[in-house]
Design an enzyme around this catalytic site. Structure first.
Site, PDB file in Angstrom:
ATOM      1  N   PRO A   2     -47.940 -21.735 -55.209  1.00 12.56           N
ATOM      2  CA  PRO A   2     -48.915 -20.686 -54.934  1.00 12.56           C
ATOM      3  C   PRO A   2     -50.001 -21.026 -56.018  1.00 12.56           C
ATOM      4  O   PRO A   2     -49.896 -20.816 -57.346  1.00 12.56           O
ATOM      5  CB  PRO A   2     -48.358 -19.350 -55.350  1.00 12.56           C
ATOM      6  N   GLU A   3     -51.511 -20.826 -55.640  1.00 16.68           N
ATOM      7  CA  GLU A   3     -52.582 -21.123 -56.417  1.00 16.68           C
ATOM      8  C   GLU A   3     -53.277 -19.646 -56.087  1.00 16.68           C
ATOM      9  O   GLU A   3     -52.789 -18.677 -55.534  1.00 16.68           O
ATOM     10  CB  GLU A   3     -53.437 -22.228 -56.318  1.00 16.68           C
ATOM     11  N   LYS A  59     -52.995 -17.279 -61.863  1.00 19.84           N
ATOM     12  CA  LYS A  59     -51.701 -17.268 -60.781  1.00 19.84           C
ATOM     13  C   LYS A  59     -50.776 -16.078 -61.029  1.00 19.84           C
ATOM     14  O   LYS A  59     -49.598 -16.266 -60.381  1.00 19.84           O
ATOM     15  CB  LYS A  59     -51.328 -18.484 -60.867  1.00 19.84           C
ATOM     16  N   ARG A 113     -36.078 -22.448 -56.895  1.00 22.39           N
ATOM     17  CA  ARG A 113     -36.137 -23.081 -57.935  1.00 22.39           C
ATOM     18  C   ARG A 113     -35.995 -22.350 -59.327  1.00 22.39           C
ATOM     19  O   ARG A 113     -35.855 -23.080 -60.255  1.00 22.39           O
ATOM     20  CB  ARG A 113     -37.437 -23.855 -57.928  1.00 22.39           C
ATOM     21  N   ARG A 166     -65.874 -29.521 -73.466  1.00 15.52           N
ATOM     22  CA  ARG A 166     -64.420 -30.424 -73.093  1.00 15.52           C
ATOM     23  C   ARG A 166     -65.069 -31.630 -72.565  1.00 15.52           C
ATOM     24  O   ARG A 166     -64.748 -32.308 -71.567  1.00 15.52           O
ATOM     25  CB  ARG A 166     -63.529 -29.865 -71.997  1.00 15.52           C
ATOM     26  N   ARG A 276     -50.525 -35.945 -61.343  1.00 14.39           N
ATOM     27  CA  ARG A 276     -50.469 -35.303 -59.957  1.00 14.39           C
ATOM     28  C   ARG A 276     -51.113 -35.892 -58.835  1.00 14.39           C
ATOM     29  O   ARG A 276     -52.173 -36.674 -58.929  1.00 14.39           O
ATOM     30  CB  ARG A 276     -51.381 -33.990 -60.320  1.00 14.39           C
TER      31      ARG A 276
END
Ligand SMILES: [Zn+2]
Length: 292
Positions: A2-3, A59, A113, A166, A276
């Site tokens: 889930p995001e 989240k 999980r 960044r 990813r």
């Protein structure tokens, strides 16, 4: 996993289902669910409390309780919050914890999980939606979350200054770090970068002004669309009513390796960025020049 759009969907539903209800008990048969506090202590503190509000931060699903505390739920990979009316049968065999309400209804936390967590915190510990004043080295997740991308503070100007701070980081892994911008995961980062025509490996500091404008718009657009479609269900995700989302049918590049790009006809490619799986169109998301 889930995001932001999936968690927002759940929080909005739960707002209508559990706000105003009083907790009569809390049970859990997975001792790490409330880590670092023991289940019995959390149960004792939750008993008799009323849920005043349900919201999302990053989240996380946040249940504001009467008094100064909040129950923070992290769904992680496979966590689900499933509401159950009084008298309805117990949930699946992966239910790790259950909040019982005084009127007989309940909220079950199911998690195959077992990475999800339910913790009780002081409400003031949760980072405000613009992010904490300064980052504490070992602060827990809820205290170190960065800017909410759907908040008013997430402006092009803010994003430009964040990317400049960044500058050397690759843009996609940077978007996934919730301490900078909260709530964005792999899928929505991939979709937003495609929409903005930015290669996932571009250095944050190399984005031109027009690209920064496009990225800010694209992030908000894909997240809002995700919410409108009830989130995306690729494997586990279901909302608080047990329904699957519909956003997975809307993806432009995610999971579409080998298919033509809907914008330019180029072939969508799968790569791995920062560990990813990543999808992009090499024709409309130009790779950065390699340093020699
Ligand atoms: Zn393309």
């Amino acid at each position: 996993m889930p995001e932001l759009p999936e968690v927002e969907t759940i929080a909005r539903q739960l707002r209508g289902l559990v706000v105003g209800r009083t907790v009569s008990g809390f049970r859990a048969d997975w001792h790490k669910l409330t880590d670092p506090e023991p289940v019995a202590l959390v149960a004792a503190r939750l008993g008799g409390r009323r849920i005043d509000a349900v919201r999302r931060r990053g989240k996380l699903v946040v249940f504001d309780l009467d008094g100064d505390e909040a129950l923070v739920v992290s769904l992680r990979m496979t966590g689900k919050l499933l509401f159950r009316e009084a008298g309805a049968p117990d949930g699946d065999r992966f239910v790790r914890g259950t909040i019982d309400f005084a009127d007989g209804s309940a909220l079950a936390f199911s998690d195959t999980r077992k990475f999800g967590r339910m913790i009780l915190v002081d409400r003031t510990e949760i980072a405000p939606e613009r992010g904490p004043e300064r980052r504490l080295a070992k602060a827990p997740l809820h205290a170190s979350l960065g800017m909410e991308p759907l908040s008013r503070g997430f402006t092009v100007r803010w994003l430009a200054s964040f990317l400049a701070r960044r500058a050397r980081a690759a843009v996609k892994p940077l978007l996934l770090d919730g301490r900078g911008i909260a709530g964005i995961g792999n899928i929505y980062a991939i979709e937003a970068l495609w929409r903005a025509r930015i290669h996932p490996l571009r250095a944050a500091g190399s984005l031109r002004a027009d690209e920064t404008i496009r990225l800010q718009e694209a992030l908000r657009w894909v997240l809002r669309k995700g919410i409108r479609f009830g989130g995306s269900s690729l494997s586990d995700y279901v909302d608080a009513r047990g329904e699957r989302g519909r956003m997975q049918r809307e993806f432009e590049v995610y999971g579409r390796a080998g298919e033509p790009c809907s914008r330019c006809g180029g072939e969508i490619r799968r790569t791995v960025v920062g560990g990813r799986g990543t999808f992009h169109c090499p024709r409309c998301q130009r790779a950065p020049r390699r340093r020699s």
